[in-house]
Design a protein around this motif. Structure first.
Motif, PDB file in Angstrom:
ATOM      1  N   VAL A 409       0.865  -1.178   0.000  1.00 55.29           N
ATOM      2  CA  VAL A 409       0.000   0.000   0.000  1.00 55.29           C
ATOM      3  C   VAL A 409       0.899   1.225   0.000  1.00 55.29           C
ATOM      4  O   VAL A 409       1.745   1.390   0.886  1.00 55.29           O
ATOM      5  N   LYS A 417      -2.515   4.762   5.455  1.00 49.40           N
ATOM      6  CA  LYS A 417      -1.761   3.515   5.266  1.00 49.40           C
ATOM      7  C   LYS A 417      -1.496   2.817   6.598  1.00 49.40           C
ATOM      8  O   LYS A 417      -1.794   1.625   6.757  1.00 49.40           O
ATOM      9  N   ASP A 543       5.909  -1.691   7.934  1.00 44.87           N
ATOM     10  CA  ASP A 543       5.403  -0.319   7.883  1.00 44.87           C
ATOM     11  C   ASP A 543       6.594   0.628   7.748  1.00 44.87           C
ATOM     12  O   ASP A 543       7.207   1.029   8.736  1.00 44.87           O
ATOM     13  N   ILE A 573       3.680  -1.454   3.803  1.00 42.63           N
ATOM     14  CA  ILE A 573       3.255  -0.055   3.760  1.00 42.63           C
ATOM     15  C   ILE A 573       4.497   0.763   3.467  1.00 42.63           C
ATOM     16  O   ILE A 573       5.482   0.704   4.214  1.00 42.63           O
ATOM     17  N   LEU A 589      -3.254   4.403  -2.209  1.00 47.06           N
ATOM     18  CA  LEU A 589      -4.257   4.919  -1.278  1.00 47.06           C
ATOM     19  C   LEU A 589      -4.114   6.434  -1.181  1.00 47.06           C
ATOM     20  O   LEU A 589      -3.014   6.948  -0.941  1.00 47.06           O
TER      21      LEU A 589
END
Length: 623
Positions: A409, A417, A543, A573, A589
């Motif tokens: 993402v 996110k 992340d 992410i 996104l």
């Protein structure tokens, strides 16, 4: 160790929630005491035995003046004789010796029974304190992320510290000091009424009632100053802790003087509150001493005149004086006890308030552990969510991470996110569950299974890595505390940090400092990667896992991350698009909505938002 059942402390009328829009009513002192009793009753046999020792100690204590009277009366015939005892009265020497020995035995028995009481009840006091402190600690960990983002750590830890200390004070003072005092008062009043005229009983009772009423009224009035002092103490402590935790930020902006001024302002308010509290305490003490002194003078004046008139013996006078002194001591202590109990109840109420904080995210009543296959799939279905009701972050996001595949993402900051990772961990629940919004793992809705099993199945390398103030090995092993040393080292090698660690003078025992500040951003992130590799979960979240690394280390670790993600269901992410080109699917996104989706090649061919972001980053890398 036995703990009080949760049902006994949560389901009580005094703890019922207030009506919507209305502040929750403050708990009464009796309700706070009732909250404490179940923890104590877990040691009921120790309580009963200690009560027996307490009664025995008070019985021995009250017997001392009676024995003292006999001793004085026995010696009275010899008083005033210049030449010693009269002929035939030498036997008096035997009687005082026996009385003196009995007197010493009673004094010793009082102390012995008191110490036995403390010894027997120590386990109950410490056990109850441990149970409450542990339950509060566990409950704080069970509360939602929202609570911990809004809390003030310094003030909360101060409340827990004072509350834990208040448990010990309250148990000791209320059950084994106030009750013995009233038992002793009842015994003394009975003896005075039996041996002497009722005037002595009425005078003692009047002084006692006046003393208690005065103490309660003034202490109730003083409680507001104690509460204000506690709040200011917590506030000043919070400011100090917050400033020290953000030491580097203070230095960056040269705000040492500003922080000192803020702290001093809090300390000045605390100083004034403490002075006010001490002033009212002095007033209370002076009033108590005046009441006791007046009663003592009145009693001794009446007894002295009776002795002079031949209506009472010298031993009776000594006994009354001894009784009053023995009453004076516990009565003086009663004032201290009441103040301490009120203060302890105030402190304990704050800790119980923390314990009553409702969990925003709780397991369903019939929740079962998550059933995890070796490669679980993850699905987000029409997920809507906002941290505040009037500001939605995600607007109907839907996507799937197939078993063993990697989905990335990407998007600008603030697009939601990292919120996806928090929802998957179930730090929050989606806001549109009634409209069909949900998150599933291996086909199971995460709201229908236990949170512990969900989090056990997921490993994360967060963007902002926070480490414990312990050794490097402890922080890596935190991913799986039962791991062997060889497994810890293997995880460190996979994260490309082993060579750096062994080059340090203390190696894996090197302390990382508060929040890991002794390590660089890249070093902290590699420790976080090693920690997740050691956990070895079936679902992995990266992340911004390489955001703090330089290009050389990023490329080196990317290969290790791909190895770590092999055959695992992975959510990546990322802000740097070069880290996600190999993902099975990439979602773009923006403003909480999936704008584009596809592989790296498909998104470049679409020449949309992803292609624009890719071009900008390529230009930046070339520059």
């Amino acid at each position: 160790m036995r703990q009080a059942p949760l049902s006994s402390v949560f389901h009580h009328p005094a703890n019922a929630a207030a009506a919507p829009g209305q502040p929750k009513p403050r708990r009464t002192d009796w309700a706070t005491l009732q909250r404490l009793l179940p923890y104590l009753w877990a040691y009921k046999w120790r309580v009963v035995l200690a009560l027996g020792f307490m009664v025995a100690a008070k019985g021995a204590n009250v017997s001392v003046p009676l024995l003292l009277k006999e001793l004085v009366d026995t010696m009275t015939p010899a008083v005033g004789r210049a030449t010693g005892l009269a002929p035939g009265m030498e036997g008096l020497l035997i009687v005082p010796v026996g009385l003196l020995l009995a007197y010493g035995a009673l004094r010793f028995s009082t102390s012995l029974f008191t110490e036995l009481r403390e010894l027997v009840f120590a386990k109950a006091t410490e056990g109850a304190t441990r149970s409450i402190a542990l339950q509060t600690f566990e409950h704080l960990h069970a509360l939602s992320l929202r609570f911990h983002l809004e809390r003030q750590t310094g003030g909360m830890t101060r409340d827990i510290e004072r509350g834990t200390r208040g448990v010990q004070s309250l148990i000791s003072y209320s059950l084994y000091s106030i009750v013995p005092t009233f038992i002793e008062v009842a015994m003394v009043l009975t003896l005075l009424g039996v041996k002497f005229e009722a005037w002595y009983v009425y005078t003692t009772l009047a002084a006692l009632v006046l003393y208690i009423v005065f103490t309660v009224r003034v202490t109730e009035w003083r409680t507001q100053f104690r509460r204000e002092m506690n709040e200011l103490d917590s506030s000043s402590h919070s400011k100090a802790i917050d400033s020290l935790l953000n030491y580097e930020t203070v230095k960056y902006f040269n705000n040492e003087a500003f922080e000192a001024q803020r702290y001093d302002s809090s300390l000045e308010k605390l100083r004034k509150a403490r002075i006010k509290s001490q002033t009212t305490l002095s007033l209370l003490n002076a009033g108590q001493q005046l009441i006791i002194a007046t009663a003592l003078v009145a009693m001794l004046w009446r007894a002295t005149t009776a002795v002079a008139a031949g209506q009472m013996t010298l031993g009776d006078l000594v006994m009354i004086n001894a009784f009053m002194i023995q009453l004076y001591i516990p009565l003086g202590f009663l004032g201290v006890l009441y103040r301490e109990i009120k203060q302890s109840l105030t402190d304990l109420d704050k800790m119980f308030t923390l314990l009553e904080k409702e969990r925003e995210v709780a397991d369903a009543p019939a929740a079962q552990p998550l059933v995890i296959p070796s490669q679980p799939g993850v699905r987000f279905e029409n997920v809507r969510f906002g941290y505040h009701a009037d500001r939605e972050i995600l607007h109907g996001v839907s996507f799937e991470i197939p078993p063993g595949k990697t989905v990335a993402v990407v998007g600008p900051s603030g697009s939601g996110k990292s919120t996806l990772a928090r929802l998957l961990y179930r730090f929050y629940d989606v806001t549109n569950q009634k409209e069909g919004g949900r998150i599933t793992i291996a086909g199971q809705d995460v709201t229908t299974v236990t949170q512990a099993s969900v989090r056990q199945a997921i490993g994360i390398v967060p963007q902002d890595t926070v480490l414990f103030n312990d050794s490097i090995e402890y922080n890596i092993r935190y991913g799986r505390p039962t791991a062997t040393t060889d497994e810890v080292h293997a995880a460190a090698r996979a994260a490309r940090i082993h060579d750096f660690i062994v080059s340090l003078p203390q190696g894996y025992d090197t302390p990382v400092g508060e929040r890991g500040l002794k390590l660089s951003g890249g070093e902290k992130q590699r420790v976080a990667i090693a920690r997740t590799l050691l956990k070895n979960p079936p679902i992995v979240i990266f992340d911004e896992a390489t955001s703090a690394l330089d290009s050389a280390n990023e490329r080196a670790i990317q290969a290790e991350l791909r190895t770590a993600a092999a055959n695992k269901t992975t959510l990546v992410i990322a802000h740097r698009l070069s880290t996600v080109v190999d993902a099975h699917e990439i979602l773009v996104l923006e403003h909480g909505t999936v704008l584009e989706r596809g592989t790296h090649a498909q998104l470049l061919a679409a020449n949309g938002r992803y292609a624009q972001m890719w071009a900008l980053q390529q230009q930046g890398d070339e520059a």
